[in-house]
Design a protein around this motif. Sequence first.
Motif, PDB file in Angstrom:
ATOM      1  N   ASP A 152       0.557  -1.333   0.253  1.00  0.00           N
ATOM      2  CA  ASP A 152      -0.313  -0.030  -0.042  1.00  0.00           C
ATOM      3  C   ASP A 152       0.667   1.383   0.355  1.00  0.00           C
ATOM      4  O   ASP A 152       0.221   1.961   0.220  1.00  0.00           O
ATOM      5  N   SER A 153       2.235   1.443   0.017  1.00  0.00           N
ATOM      6  CA  SER A 153       3.118   2.569   0.196  1.00  0.00           C
ATOM      7  C   SER A 153       2.584   2.701  -1.270  1.00  0.00           C
ATOM      8  O   SER A 153       3.373   4.086  -1.394  1.00  0.00           O
ATOM      9  N   SER A 154       2.919   2.246  -2.417  1.00  0.00           N
ATOM     10  CA  SER A 154       2.382   2.446  -3.932  1.00  0.00           C
ATOM     11  C   SER A 154       1.253   1.766  -3.892  1.00  0.00           C
ATOM     12  O   SER A 154       0.877   1.863  -5.180  1.00  0.00           O
ATOM     13  N   ALA A 155       0.400   2.277  -3.340  1.00  0.00           N
ATOM     14  CA  ALA A 155      -1.312   2.270  -3.193  1.00  0.00           C
ATOM     15  C   ALA A 155      -1.403   4.123  -3.789  1.00  0.00           C
ATOM     16  O   ALA A 155      -1.410   5.125  -3.074  1.00  0.00           O
ATOM     17  N   VAL A 156      -2.822   3.866  -4.612  1.00  0.00           N
ATOM     18  CA  VAL A 156      -3.467   4.751  -5.055  1.00  0.00           C
ATOM     19  C   VAL A 156      -5.949   4.407  -4.496  1.00  0.00           C
ATOM     20  O   VAL A 156      -6.045   3.956  -5.284  1.00  0.00           O
TER      21      VAL A 156
END
Length: 805
Positions: free
Chosen positions: A560-564
Amino acid sequence: MLSNYLKIAFRNLWRNKTYSAINLFGLAFGIATCLLITFYVIDELSYDRFLGHADRAYRINTDINFGGSETHTAASAAPMGPALAQAYPDIEAAARIRDQAPGMIRKGTEKIQERSVYADSTLFDVLGLTVLAGNSKTALNQPHTVVITRRMALKYFDTPEAVGKTLILNENVPYKVTGVIEDLPRTSHLNADLYFSMLDHADSKENSWLSHNYSTYLLLKPGVSPQQVEGQIRQLFLKHGGPMIQQWLGKNVAELEAGGSYVRYTLLPVPDIHLHSNRVDEMNPSGNIQYVYIFSAIAIFILFIACINFMNLATARSAHRAKEVGVRKVLGSASAHLIGQFLTESILLSFMACSISLLLVELALPAFNQLADKQLSLNFIRDWYLLPFLLTFALFVGVLAGSYPAFYLSSFEPAKVLKGKLTAGMRSGWLRSSLVVFQFFASVFLIICTLAIHRQLNFIQQKQVGFDREQVLMLDGVYGPQVQALKNEILRIPGVQSGTVTGYLPTPSWRGNDSFFPEGEITPERAVQMQTWYVDPDYMKTMGLQLLAGRNFSNQMATDSSAVILNETAAKLFGYTSPTGRKIAEIEDPQTGRTRQLNVIGVVKNFNYESLRENVGALCLLLNAKPAGYATFRLKTQQLPETVAKIEQTWQRVLPGQPFRAQFMDEAFDSIYRSEQRVGKVFLSFAITAIVIACLGLFGLAAYSAEQRTKEIGVRKVLGATELQLVALLSSDFVRLIGIAFLIAVPIAWYVMDQWLEGFAYRSSLSIWIFVGAGAASLCIALLTISSQAIRAAAMNPVKSLKSE
């Protein structure tokens, strides 16, 4: 001759005490209202006029159209100002401001939040600020230096001689005071008391011409036109920003502009910022030149209404002075002498009314300041021009208000006057009728505007904005490692339902747009300009947001660190029918074109995160690795004061010495429309004023009409007319005039309010009931005013009416 005029004038005013009092206070009330509005307008127009270089200082404004999204900002690129000053001799100096400076200052064990910015040392010379101590040219040329206002010097060091002393920031970082400037007046678009060296801001040295985050000011040399410099700014941007665009998108500026995209720079005079600019990244809430025009027109309206009121009351007494005029003419008085007499009475009354109006202004100023959010005062020593202005104003009003009665009364023919054969009735007084129409046109117009403004404000307050702003408490200034501990401690309080920590809330704030692209389609045509908000997994629950598809963030999922999460508008702009599982690309470095890929994990229902003047724009939520800014909590409705008190106690325990600053979100939301709320209240006050003064004039005209038709009323009563029929007869002429005023006011008020509502993306309708209500209110008020005179005339004994010749 003049002493005789004054003696007779005083005698006439004293003999007719009731008439004189109504006329005097009606005129004083109108002049006082006009003066209050004049003070307001002068205050609005005075912003930044105090600056030493106000005539040559300009701010760079930027207009960007990219990916179908327009941005109008008061900021420009970091290298823009220094490069301009170095490249073009037409520019004497340039300076930048960045508003993300630390503002928490230590004073003993106390921590105080102050208004602060980062600034270049050249700022003080560019704007012409008064430097009390220190070298303005070099004061901020070293890191960890600060220039403070006189007020701050007295607050922290008990002396204005603060150069060389040290301020300690909350993070225990020392800053050396290298300059003291005079306190900025309230009439300035700048609102900072601390100016930290720009060298301490990491991004100030970046060479990106495509990121616009700095307020940039230019001081032009005498005689240089701003249009000439605007051309130079474009040349400089093409030289430095053009290659970056080419590297980033593979197209040059001309190709972008051919497709409808552009970056344009304009210069705005600093004194025009307050009234002519309402852009992203303004230093202070702006005013509105339209309201200055509107209030100026209202001041003229009310002054005219007061003068018309005087004219009508003066002519209403004409029959009582007709024989005086006739006798004076028979005894040899010239018309000029009679005109002089009546003008003397008018001017005397005007000077008396002006004197009373000053007292009314002094009494009304505290309430008016609160209403208009001003700090106006009546000071003849400071504002030396006020007294001669008022004397001239009183003379002008006296001549304006008394001219018609003077010429009207002096024109009577002695033979007809002494026989009692004055022309009577409303039908012959076309000028007086026109004046009544004007009075009630202004009154109806103001009532319609007031009702329309209040309807729009009620619409805004009741509209569903996509998030739940009720019972949400925001705690400002939460930074550092204690933030998560504070959140956890507050969540243990029984009255707290949920909490989130983020710097991004749907309340008034400046946020920039970033460029995103569908995966693998990094072209200008596919660009989407979005706001990027960093939030934690509890954000959606605390804000009451509705997830339409996909899932929320989770701390348990490393990916989720690269989720949007996109809002509906963003999903539509990307062209995704089913966005979850898709990818989008964000430009991390415009200079190199480096991108990062983001996985779309959800879609949130649109919510109004900006003013309802704007449509909901594209927005994405990202997981915040280091939450900071606001700790926000949803509270239960039961025992709300007790819960807030416990939260404050917890704050003081976790963050000792740090000021507790809390605000409910619905209050912050309403503050977006504070200027409209003030305008609505001011309109209501002025509408009431206009109606009161208009009714005084109408009262006098009704008395005049009834007096002139005394014999007609007597004849009609003898012939069998009832009192109700006579009241209707006497009122019909006035009702007709008010109807004409209503028909004139409606289309003009509709046009003005429709233009005002155009500024809102979400607007109420101009219901027909607004116009019907305004007309009915004006008619009822007018009939109540007329009825006393009409009933009195209709009830008169016809024998008394007919026996005198």
